[in-house]
Design a protein around this motif. Structure first.
Motif, PDB file in Angstrom:
ATOM      1  N   SER A   1       0.823  -1.220   0.000  1.00  0.00           N
ATOM      2  CA  SER A   1       0.000   0.000   0.000  1.00  0.00           C
ATOM      3  C   SER A   1       0.851   1.261   0.000  1.00  0.00           C
ATOM      4  CB  SER A   1      -0.922   0.003   1.229  1.00  0.00           C
ATOM      5  OG  SER A   1      -0.155  -0.021   2.419  1.00  0.00           O
ATOM      6  N   GLN A   2       2.150   1.123   0.376  1.00  0.00           N
ATOM      7  CA  GLN A   2       3.045   2.280   0.431  1.00  0.00           C
ATOM      8  C   GLN A   2       4.080   2.251  -0.688  1.00  0.00           C
ATOM      9  OE1 GLN A   2       4.781   2.356   4.353  1.00  0.00           O
ATOM     10  NE2 GLN A   2       2.802   2.197   5.389  1.00  0.00           N
TER      11      GLN A   2
ATOM     12  N   PHE B   1       9.549   2.985  -1.019  1.00  0.00           N
ATOM     13  CA  PHE B   1       8.713   2.978   0.181  1.00  0.00           C
ATOM     14  C   PHE B   1       9.066   4.228   0.995  1.00  0.00           C
ATOM     15  CE2 PHE B   1       9.323  -1.369  -1.205  1.00  0.00           C
ATOM     16  CZ  PHE B   1       8.027  -1.864  -1.198  1.00  0.00           C
ATOM     17  N   PRO B   2       8.251   4.628   1.954  1.00  0.00           N
ATOM     18  CA  PRO B   2       8.518   5.868   2.704  1.00  0.00           C
ATOM     19  C   PRO B   2       9.912   5.957   3.299  1.00  0.00           C
ATOM     20  CG  PRO B   2       6.317   5.075   3.196  1.00  0.00           C
ATOM     21  CD  PRO B   2       6.958   4.020   2.348  1.00  0.00           C
TER      22      PRO B   2
END
Length: 343
Positions: free
Chosen positions: A280-281, A303-304
């Protein structure tokens, strides 16, 4: 009065004639295959189920798990066949639809049935009985494990044949409504059975993956998710040489794992979970490898708090990973959309 040559000149009459020929051909195929299907159902019911009951070779729960709704499915075919033989396709299939739930129940039990059969093969008495029955000339060399999926294979045939029968029936025919309804109900049942099979297949994958993984991060990992792909990829670090890692992709997470040493006393051949990445990220892009050349390519997953560069020297393998990762991303977008809509 209609002249003999009018049908040759009228497109409507020509179309109706084609429909009727296809309808008759499909009905004949449905009848002939139903006779063979009923014969095979009867052979299993007679030479396996009834004799097993009489001899007491299996306990009732084992017998029920192994054969599921077989006898009731056989009874449904016995009820349907006379209608087909008399050309009463609409009434026959209309009545048959009341038994379709038996096929859904049979599909739901299929996984347990196969597992039970494998377990029962350890029973010498049962194994000897099965070998004796399979040797009968009536079975034509087919084994019990080949016969057990028969109802699910027949359901697929029902879907194709009943749909074709309905499509080639003119709307003003007396059995048009019954055939159209039967085609819809059979198709809906086939879709349910397909979904059950997909769930069972996914469960097998999840159990297999869970057995391969160890480490705190992997505990309870596989619950409630879909398995999409696994395989080796090279992780390209900012500096240094690429490192091979095993990746397991699910509908919601990407798992990176490292193999345990081959000489590990207890867990040789398993993998330690090193990282979990929530899809989801994730932001996915293909760095190179778009041209379809022989040199493979590179995927970027952002990703973050981390960025992964994953490399494969196999172009086809890289394309498959890109496709599977895209499916996972779409799945997460769909889940998010459903959640937002629900609130």
């Amino acid at each position: 009065m209609e002249s003999p040559g009018s049908a040759a000149c009228c497109p409507v009459l020509q179309q109706r004639a084609r429909w009727e020929r296809k309808r008759v051909c499909t009905a004949r195929e449905l009848l002939e295959t139903e006779r063979r299907y009923q014969e095979q159902l009867g052979l299993v019911a007679t030479y396996f189920l009834r004799i097993l009951k009489a001899k007491g070779t299996l306990r009732p729960p084992e017998r029920q798990t192994l054969f599921g709704t077989w006898e009731l499915i056989y009874a449904a075919s016995l009820e349907l066949l006379p209608y087909l033989e008399e050309g009463q396709w609409g009434p026959g299939l209309h009545g048959f639809c009341s038994h379709l739930e038996l096929y859904t129940q049979f599909a739901a039990n299929a996984e347990r049935s196969q597992t039970t059969l494998q377990q029962l093969k350890k029973n010498k008495r049962f194994r000897r009985f099965v070998k004796l029955q399979e040797g009968r000339p009536e079975f034509g060399g087919l084994q019990l494990q080949d016969l057990l999926p028969l109802p699910l294979q027949r359901l697929q045939q029902y879907e194709n044949l009943v749909m074709a029968l309905a499509e080639n029936t003119v709307p003003n025919s007396p059995d048009y409504q019954q055939l159209t309804r039967a085609a819809r109900l059979v198709s809906e049942t086939a879709q349910k059975v397909h979904a059950i099979g997909q769930n069972q297949k996914n469960d097998r994958h999840l159990l297999r993956v869970q057995a391969l993984l160890s480490g705190r991060k992997a505990k309870g990992l596989t619950s409630g998710r879909w398995f999409l792909q696994q395989g080796w990829l090279l992780v390209v670090p900012p500096t240094g040489e690429p490192r091979p890692r095993m990746f397991f992709l699910f509908s919601d997470v990407l798992l990176m794992a490292k193999p345990r040493p081959p000489l590990h006393l207890l867990k040789s051949g398993t993998f330690v979970c090193k990282a979990l990445y929530p899809m989801s990220q994730c932001q996915l892009s293909r760095v190179f490898g778009h041209s379809g050349g022989p040199c493979g390519g590179l995927l970027s997953l952002s990703f973050p708090h981390e960025k992964l560069l994953l490399m494969s020297t196999d172009q086809e393998e890289l394309s498959q990973w890109h496709h599977s990762l895209t499916l996972a991303l779409r799945s997460q977008k769909s889940s998010t959309h459903r959640s937002v809509t629900a609130t």
